[in-house]
Design a protein around this motif. Structure first.
Motif, PDB file in Angstrom:
ATOM      1  N   ARG A  15      -1.413  -3.663  -4.273  1.00  0.00           N
ATOM      2  CA  ARG A  15      -2.709  -4.322  -4.146  1.00  0.00           C
ATOM      3  C   ARG A  15      -3.671  -3.728  -5.179  1.00  0.00           C
ATOM      4  O   ARG A  15      -3.539  -2.547  -5.546  1.00  0.00           O
ATOM      5  CB  ARG A  15      -3.245  -4.115  -2.725  1.00  0.00           C
ATOM      6  CG  ARG A  15      -4.241  -5.177  -2.304  1.00  0.00           C
ATOM      7  CD  ARG A  15      -4.651  -4.986  -0.867  1.00  0.00           C
ATOM      8  NE  ARG A  15      -5.400  -3.734  -0.704  1.00  0.00           N
ATOM      9  CZ  ARG A  15      -5.740  -3.249   0.487  1.00  0.00           C
ATOM     10  NH1 ARG A  15      -5.399  -3.870   1.588  1.00  0.00           N
ATOM     11  NH2 ARG A  15      -6.412  -2.121   0.560  1.00  0.00           N
ATOM     12  N   LEU A  69       0.830  -1.202   0.000  1.00  0.00           N
ATOM     13  CA  LEU A  69       0.000   0.000   0.000  1.00  0.00           C
ATOM     14  C   LEU A  69       0.868   1.258   0.000  1.00  0.00           C
ATOM     15  O   LEU A  69       2.023   1.239   0.430  1.00  0.00           O
ATOM     16  CB  LEU A  69      -0.894   0.020   1.251  1.00  0.00           C
ATOM     17  CG  LEU A  69      -1.646  -1.276   1.555  1.00  0.00           C
ATOM     18  CD1 LEU A  69      -2.439  -1.130   2.840  1.00  0.00           C
ATOM     19  CD2 LEU A  69      -2.576  -1.629   0.409  1.00  0.00           C
ATOM     20  N   TYR A  70       0.260   2.317  -0.458  1.00  0.00           N
ATOM     21  CA  TYR A  70       0.907   3.622  -0.551  1.00  0.00           C
ATOM     22  C   TYR A  70       1.831   3.917   0.634  1.00  0.00           C
ATOM     23  O   TYR A  70       3.003   4.227   0.471  1.00  0.00           O
ATOM     24  CB  TYR A  70      -0.207   4.670  -0.644  1.00  0.00           C
ATOM     25  CG  TYR A  70       0.241   6.095  -0.797  1.00  0.00           C
ATOM     26  CD1 TYR A  70       0.185   6.718  -2.044  1.00  0.00           C
ATOM     27  CD2 TYR A  70       0.677   6.840   0.294  1.00  0.00           C
ATOM     28  CE1 TYR A  70       0.569   8.040  -2.200  1.00  0.00           C
ATOM     29  CE2 TYR A  70       1.072   8.156   0.147  1.00  0.00           C
ATOM     30  CZ  TYR A  70       1.014   8.754  -1.094  1.00  0.00           C
ATOM     31  OH  TYR A  70       1.396  10.056  -1.234  1.00  0.00           O
ATOM     32  N   ASP A  71       1.273   3.818   1.846  1.00  0.00           N
ATOM     33  CA  ASP A  71       2.032   4.308   2.997  1.00  0.00           C
ATOM     34  C   ASP A  71       3.184   3.400   3.428  1.00  0.00           C
ATOM     35  O   ASP A  71       3.943   3.752   4.314  1.00  0.00           O
ATOM     36  CB  ASP A  71       1.079   4.572   4.173  1.00  0.00           C
ATOM     37  CG  ASP A  71       0.152   5.741   3.864  1.00  0.00           C
ATOM     38  OD1 ASP A  71       0.650   6.877   3.771  1.00  0.00           O
ATOM     39  OD2 ASP A  71      -1.057   5.521   3.681  1.00  0.00           O
ATOM     40  N   GLN A  72       3.301   2.235   2.796  1.00  0.00           N
ATOM     41  CA  GLN A  72       4.426   1.348   3.135  1.00  0.00           C
ATOM     42  C   GLN A  72       5.629   1.590   2.239  1.00  0.00           C
ATOM     43  O   GLN A  72       6.724   1.131   2.548  1.00  0.00           O
ATOM     44  CB  GLN A  72       4.067  -0.126   2.876  1.00  0.00           C
ATOM     45  CG  GLN A  72       2.704  -0.553   3.240  1.00  0.00           C
ATOM     46  CD  GLN A  72       2.653  -0.788   4.677  1.00  0.00           C
ATOM     47  OE1 GLN A  72       2.501   0.169   5.410  1.00  0.00           O
ATOM     48  NE2 GLN A  72       2.829  -2.004   5.077  1.00  0.00           N
TER      49      GLN A  72
END
Ligand code: HEM
Ligand code: SF4
Lengths: 551, 164
Positions: B130, B112-115
């Motif tokens: 994803r 995901l974006y924030d990872q």
């Protein structure tokens, strides 16, 4: 005190705008509540019973007066006019609105503060001795080491999604005022037995919650140069092997317990061998740089006595009581350490109003070199007050209701928020602490009881540290009624111990009487007034107490 | 378009996952990656192929198992079964920093974006996002933060020593 570099500032600004983006994506529905949860938790934002709760980090419990004024401003502007100092030296706000949080973080960033890693399954804000740098029993100042840990752990890319939260505490004195034995990692600065070298005794796997455990010493002496490589090795072993199948078994204490202390130590040492010479190995230049931020202030050269102070001690019993209870000796002649008690009958333990915060900031500027510390027993400290200023300071503290003479005494109670604020609570805890405070408000009685701790938790998560109190109270829900279990014999200090449940639980209207009985048994059976509650309990054992409580 | 980022660019995914190598099966052509067990069982056969090879690790595998094979591999696939399960961060650092892997380390699963920022710092450079994520919108995640304190796969020294 550590001074932010341009890069430290830059990081905070980037973090705030990143979080602004996350809130915006959440409000647009691009982030699910579940995914947003992981992000907001890494910014100290919990969803609570009535509202969000924001936990702001106070690195190793050290605040400037300017920072305290910002905390007051936030309490006033975005909350209901107060804040709550926590057992991990942080401050919590119980009523912020989600859409205000980015603005709050902006205001905090202006004074080098933030909510980074104050919650979530990551390395939390490192805690320490509130008397660091001024204590007489100090081996070495722990704050430079805490600052190195702060930097190493902030947004550590490998350890941001651990099996569970991870708490580190560092103590640098003979007496342990940082409760190192109940942290995931506890570090105690010690002198090598064979040389003058300074290093750490390393405890791993302490923690409270459902399964309270004391940390195990996995290394008796770690040279200070190896501090960060060793921490990295421990965290790496935990990240790979810590349990993720059951949230109640996910803390490192369970890994250490299930793996066995010896095997766990081998795993850590094997990993450490491979990284000990890496970039995190600390050099003399690193220590020189970071210690430069924590040099002693320029203390005045003063005699360790003062005529006005002594006269007031003789003529004013209230003043003498306060000095006796809330003042500690300082390493510098002519200076004293002053505890501000946040434990009165009028407010929940640890709560401070915005006006009090502003006033405390002013007092710090006027009397104590502009700094304030927070303690893990939810009080505040002015660390550098001149003896001659004590009478004036006392007068001002009294007017602010911050001079209750009870430090480390029976009414200096730790309590979690409990059912009044907490969604997980099974019982109320604040009303119990207030009832105890009201019952034992007689100074002579408090004084006679001496050093004793009472801690209260509103459920098994143990945020109120009831296991490590001399007298611990745990609220549980039994068939719809709130009842309270009594635990005796715990300690969070250098003689750390987990207390034991003494017998069946008490109802809300019986628990204060039960505490009173326990105290009477102690008073009747102690060898002399010098024998503290804990020492007496350890000598006497539980039988006498049980008999009195249950017949 | 594949929902895939490689070296900070939206890219197309050339690799095929491959399992089920039975006796007598013919090997597929092209770039394939296989589960670790398959690799351990059929290493020699797989190496006779004319095409690039990758191995997929479970996040409970110790990457040391393939350390001597890394020269022959162009891809190691790591898994994030849930975003909160961060074991692959350690695996990636070990592959890059300890075992010197030069090929692609790819994040799969709840990517995901924030990872992305943390993943890249640990040495991952391929990202199968994803399905609900948008690859081109996610590119800015790599640069949201520019200050890093600690050594990782992208930095050898801590910030306090880089400054000097
Ligand atoms: C108001 C809502 C709160 C909630 C929902 C909450 C929730 C929790 C939970 C679930 C745990 C157990 C974690 C575990 O076992 O790993 C925990 C532990 C803890 N909480 Fe809270 N908490 C709250 C407030 C507080 C407050 C106000 C304080 C400080 C006064 C606090 C201090 C702690 C501490 C020190 C622990 C750690 C105990 C340990 O080492 O295991 N909590 N909390
Ligand atoms: S101990 Fe239980 S009731 Fe008290 S704050 Fe923690 S979770 Fe809430």
């Amino acid at each position: 005190m550590y001074q932010y570099s341009e890069q430290d500032h830059q990081l905070l600004l980037e973090r705030v705008s990143q979080f602004r983006g996350q809130v915006a994506r959440r409000l647009k529905g691009e982030l699910s509540e579940e995914e947003f949860k992981h992000q907001r938790l890494r910014n100290g934002l919990y969803l609570q019973l009535h509202a969000y709760m924001l936990r702001v980090a106070i690195p190793y419990g050290l605040l400037s007066s300017e920072q305290m004024r910002t905390l007051a401003h936030i309490a006033r502007k975005y909350d209901k006019g107060y804040g709550h100092f926590s057992t991990r030296q942080n401050i919590q706000y119980n009523w912020p609105k989600l859409e205000d949080v980015p603005d709050i973080l902006d205001d905090l960033a202006k004074v080098e503060m933030h909510a980074i890693q104050t919650s979530g399954n990551c390395i939390r804000n490192t805690t320490s001795d509130p008397l660091a740098g001024v204590a007489r029993d100090e081996i070495e100042d722990p704050r430079p080491y805490c600052e190195l840990i702060r930097q190493w752990s902030t947004f550590h890319p490998e350890f941001n999604f651990l099996p569970r939260k991870f708490k580190i505490a560092v103590s640098g004195a003979t007496q342990d005022r940082a409760a190192v034995a109940v942290h995931d990692i506890g570090l105690r600065l010690v002198k090598s037995k064979t040389s003058e070298e300074i290093g750490f005794e390393v405890y791993v796997g302490g923690g409270l919650g459902r399964t309270p455990m004391l940390g195990k010493v996995i290394r008796a002496f770690l040279p200070k140069q190896d501090m960060l490589t060793y921490l990295e090795a421990i965290l790496r072993v935990y990240n790979m092997l810590g349990r993720r199948d059951n949230i109640y078994k996910a803390r490192i204490k369970i890994l250490v317990h299930e793996t066995g202390e010896e095997k766990f130590r081998e795993l850590v040492e094997a990993e450490w061998e491979k990284i000990k010479a890496g970039g995190l190995y600390l050099k003399e230049e690193d220590f020189n740089w970071v210690k430069g931020f924590f040099n002693d202030p320029e203390y005045d050269i003063l005699p360790d006595q003062d005529a006005d102070f002594e006269n007031l001690m003789l003529s004013n019993a209230d003043f003498a009581r306060w000095v006796d209870k809330n003042i500690e000796l300082h390493k510098q002649s002519g200076y004293r350490i002053v505890y501000l008690s946040l434990k009165t009958a009028h407010q929940p333990p640890g709560d401070v109003t915005a006006d009090q915060m502003d006033a405390i900031a002013d007092l710090a500027d006027k009397y104590s070199l502009g700094h304030i510390r927070t303690t893990h027993r939810q009080n505040l400290v002015l660390s550098d007050v001149q003896l001659k200023d004590l009478p004036a300071l006392w007068g001002e503290l009294k007017a602010l209701d911050l001079a209750t003479p009870n430090y480390n005494h029976v009414t200096d109670i730790i309590s979690c928020p409990g059912l009044d604020y907490c969604a997980l609570a099974t019982a109320r805890s604040i009303p119990i602490s207030q009832a105890i405070t009201a019952r034992f408000d007689d100074y002579d009685f408090i004084n006679d009881l001496g050093d004793v701790s009472i801690n209260i938790s509103g459920c098994i998560n143990a945020c109120g540290h009831h296991h490590v109190a001399n007298i611990g109270i745990l609220g549980v829900n039994k068939k719809g009624t709130e009842v309270y279990q009594l635990t005796l014999g715990g300690s969070a200090r250098e003689d750390a111990a987990i207390g034991k449940i003494i017998g069946p639980a008490f109802e809300a209207d019986e628990i204060v009487d039960a505490v009173s009985e326990v105290l009477s048994v102690y008073l009747e059976n102690r060898e002399d007034p010098e024998e503290t509650f804990l020492t007496a309990y350890r000598r006497l054992g539980p039988a006498l107490f049980k008999e009195r409580l249950y017949g | 378009m594949d929902n895939y980022i490689k070296d900070r660019k939206v890219d197309s995914n050339e690799w095929m996952p491959f399992t089920g190598l039975e006796d007598g099966d013919s090997l597929p052509t092209g770039d394939i990656y296989v589960p670790l067990e398959e690799w351990l069982n059929a290493r020699e056969t797989l190496l006779t192929r004319n095409g690039r090879l990758g191995v997929a690790l479970r996040n409970t595998d110790d990457p040391a198992i393939i350390k001597d094979d890394l020269e022959r591999l162009d891809l190691v696939v790591l898994e994030f079964p849930k975003m909160a399960d961060g074991r692959a961060f350690t695996q990636a650092r070990l592959l890059r920093e300890r075992y010197g892997f030069k090929g692609e380390i790819r994040a799969t699963g709840d990517v995901l974006y924030d990872q992305l920022f943390y993943m890249q710092r640990c040495g991952m450079n391929g990202f199968e996002l994803r399905d609900d994520q948008n690859a081109s919108n996610s590119l800015k995640a790599f640069d949201e933060m520019t200050v890093t304190y600690q050594p990782a796969s992208d930095e050898e020294l801590p910030l306090w020593r880089r400054n000097k």
